[in-house]
Write a protein that holds these residues in place. Structure first.
Motif, PDB file in Angstrom:
ATOM      1  N   ARG A 172      20.551 -32.740  35.408  1.00  0.00           N
ATOM      2  CA  ARG A 172      21.600 -33.758  35.520  1.00  0.00           C
ATOM      3  C   ARG A 172      21.361 -34.907  34.547  1.00  0.00           C
ATOM      4  O   ARG A 172      22.299 -35.433  33.943  1.00  0.00           O
ATOM      5  N   GLU A 173      20.107 -35.316  34.387  1.00  0.00           N
ATOM      6  CA  GLU A 173      19.808 -36.465  33.538  1.00  0.00           C
ATOM      7  C   GLU A 173      20.070 -36.187  32.067  1.00  0.00           C
ATOM      8  O   GLU A 173      20.224 -37.116  31.278  1.00  0.00           O
ATOM      9  N   ALA A 174      20.133 -34.918  31.680  1.00  0.00           N
ATOM     10  CA  ALA A 174      20.389 -34.571  30.283  1.00  0.00           C
ATOM     11  C   ALA A 174      21.874 -34.394  29.982  1.00  0.00           C
ATOM     12  O   ALA A 174      22.241 -34.210  28.816  1.00  0.00           O
ATOM     13  N   ARG A 175      22.713 -34.459  31.007  1.00  0.00           N
ATOM     14  CA  ARG A 175      24.161 -34.261  30.799  1.00  0.00           C
ATOM     15  C   ARG A 175      24.843 -35.551  30.382  1.00  0.00           C
ATOM     16  O   ARG A 175      24.426 -36.647  30.754  1.00  0.00           O
ATOM     17  N   ARG A 176      25.943 -35.399  29.646  1.00  0.00           N
ATOM     18  CA  ARG A 176      26.779 -36.542  29.280  1.00  0.00           C
ATOM     19  C   ARG A 176      27.587 -36.988  30.489  1.00  0.00           C
ATOM     20  O   ARG A 176      28.092 -36.148  31.245  1.00  0.00           O
TER      21      ARG A 176
ATOM     22  N   ARG B 213      26.161 -42.502  26.817  1.00  0.00           N
ATOM     23  CA  ARG B 213      24.834 -41.935  26.642  1.00  0.00           C
ATOM     24  C   ARG B 213      24.362 -41.224  27.908  1.00  0.00           C
ATOM     25  O   ARG B 213      24.765 -41.571  29.017  1.00  0.00           O
ATOM     26  N   THR B 214      23.496 -40.254  27.744  1.00  0.00           N
ATOM     27  CA  THR B 214      22.909 -39.589  28.902  1.00  0.00           C
ATOM     28  C   THR B 214      21.863 -40.507  29.549  1.00  0.00           C
ATOM     29  O   THR B 214      21.447 -41.515  28.966  1.00  0.00           O
TER      30      THR B 214
ATOM     31  N   GLU C 277      18.804 -40.671  27.406  1.00  0.00           N
ATOM     32  CA  GLU C 277      18.967 -41.541  26.239  1.00  0.00           C
ATOM     33  C   GLU C 277      18.835 -43.011  26.641  1.00  0.00           C
ATOM     34  O   GLU C 277      18.246 -43.811  25.904  1.00  0.00           O
TER      35      GLU C 277
END
Length: 392
Positions: free
Chosen positions: A273-277, A285-286, A289
């Motif tokens: 989930r944390e890597a998704r836009r 930003r994700t 990021e």
């Protein structure tokens, strides 16, 4: 009050066609006073009239306040005072008052007492919120209620979650150590409830910390901050996220052979989930990021982690067991009647004596963990004991 189209017609006839106010009023069936008002301002401001006297309310207000004060200690959130009940009490006393007026008065009182929630700003590296949440899991085919430790970095929204058997101080401290190692940084402040694992005594506005939590704070050098008593919304970020983790990552109920396995799968799901836009909102930003901004504002991770385990000095009994964390654990028989040290963690108990170490899975209060391999020399000479313990 005239509509937009009527206002345009009135102003055009008077200001452009030069008709008199009296003529326009007669033609449009509008008061000359109204026409003059719109000539001065096409969007006139409404002038509030003086509030009308409310004689009935003035007559019963004192009695309502007295009843509210008298019943304040005799109500709960689920057995709260309603407008209908207050109206019934007033009528029983012979007061002539409508139920709508009573309900309106109660609504206004509650509006005035309602808390104002201040929009908060979160800065990179500054703030983390921490809490425990009860969750259900299936361990080795058995449904169990366990506890999820959750730390949330409020600027980036990055989470760390780990599942524990108990919601005790050992799990609380161990969760911090794991979370800081996972993030590879320490936030400047941690925000908590007034839980017993952290707070020994509340002397508002200060808190007296427990010895073990004070040691953790001294090791990582962050500032502990606490919500007001019974005000969980002071750390509403982690409260809301705990519900979100249950629904997003723990539904359906997860299965695994151990809590460690379930925790690792949970962390992996959170990482996806944390890597998704983000799908909505102004932020593009994700979470990962945004997390890159946390480092410069956060504290550095110490070179060695804090040892969250509880150290207990124990004595080995004649049965070659030691008592630690309200349970009994076996040790090698040649340790009999010696002194030892037990390191009690959230999941394991390590016992050390004269350079030797024995590790057991931690059990609950009153439990007993016996490894009969520790008694092999004695069992070799006691055949009746062998028959009794052979199944174990």
């Amino acid at each position: 009050m005239l509509g937009v189209a009527q206002i345009h017609v009135v102003r055009h006839k008077v200001l452009v066609q030069k008709h008199s106010v009296r003529r326009v009023a007669r033609d449009l069936h509008v008061s000359p006073k109204t026409i003059k008002k719109y000539l001065g301002d096409p969007v006139p401001k409404r002038v509030e009239a003086e509030p009308r006297p409310r004689r009935v309310l003035d007559r019963v207000r004192g009695r309502m306040d007295d009843l509210l004060a008298d019943w304040a200690q005799r109500t709960t959130r689920k057995q709260r005072l309603t407008g209908s009940r207050l109206h019934e009490a007033l009528v029983e006393e012979g007061l002539d008052v409508g139920v709508s007026l009573v309900r309106e008065y109660l609504r206004e009182l509650r509006r005035k007492k309602a808390e104002v929630h201040v929009p908060l700003a979160h800065r990179a590296g500054e703030e983390a919120q921490v809490d425990f949440f009860e969750v259900a899991v299936d361990v080795a085919g058995q449904r169990r209620a366990v506890w999820m430790f959750l730390m949330r970095l409020m600027y980036s929204g990055r989470d760390y979650a780990w599942v524990y058997e108990r919601c005790d101080q050992l799990a609380f401290l161990d969760g911090h150590v794991r979370a800081f190692a996972h993030f590879q940084l320490v936030p400047q402040r941690g925000i908590y409830d007034n839980l017993r694992a952290a707070v020994r005594k509340i002397v508002l506005p200060e808190r007296e910390l427990t010895d073990r939590f004070a040691s953790l704070v001294g090791h990582y050098l962050f500032e502990p901050c606490f919500a007001r008593p019974a005000k969980g919304n002071d750390k509403g970020g982690v409260e809301a996220r705990g519900k979100g983790v249950r629904l997003q990552h723990l539904t359906p109920i997860p299965r695994g052979d151990s809590l460690t396995e379930i925790s690792k799968v949970l962390l992996a799901r959170i990482a996806v989930r944390e890597a998704r836009r983000p799908k909505r909102g102004p932020e593009t930003r994700t979470i990962l990021e945004r997390f890159a901004d946390e480092g410069p504002g956060a504290l550095a991770l110490p070179s060695t982690p804090f040892d969250a385990r509880k150290v207990v000095q124990v004595s080995v009994s004649s049965q070659c067991t030691v008592r630690a964390a309200c349970a009994r654990y076996s040790v090698p028989s040649h340790w009999k009647l010696l002194d030892a040290t037990a390191y009690v963690g959230p999941d394991e108990v390590e016992i050390v004596c004269r350079g030797e170490r024995v590790t057991h899975r931690r059990t609950g209060p009153g439990g007993r963990v016996i490894q009969y391999r520790h008694y092999l020399p004695e069992l070799a000479t006691k055949p009746q004991a062998v028959r009794q313990v052979a199944p174990e």
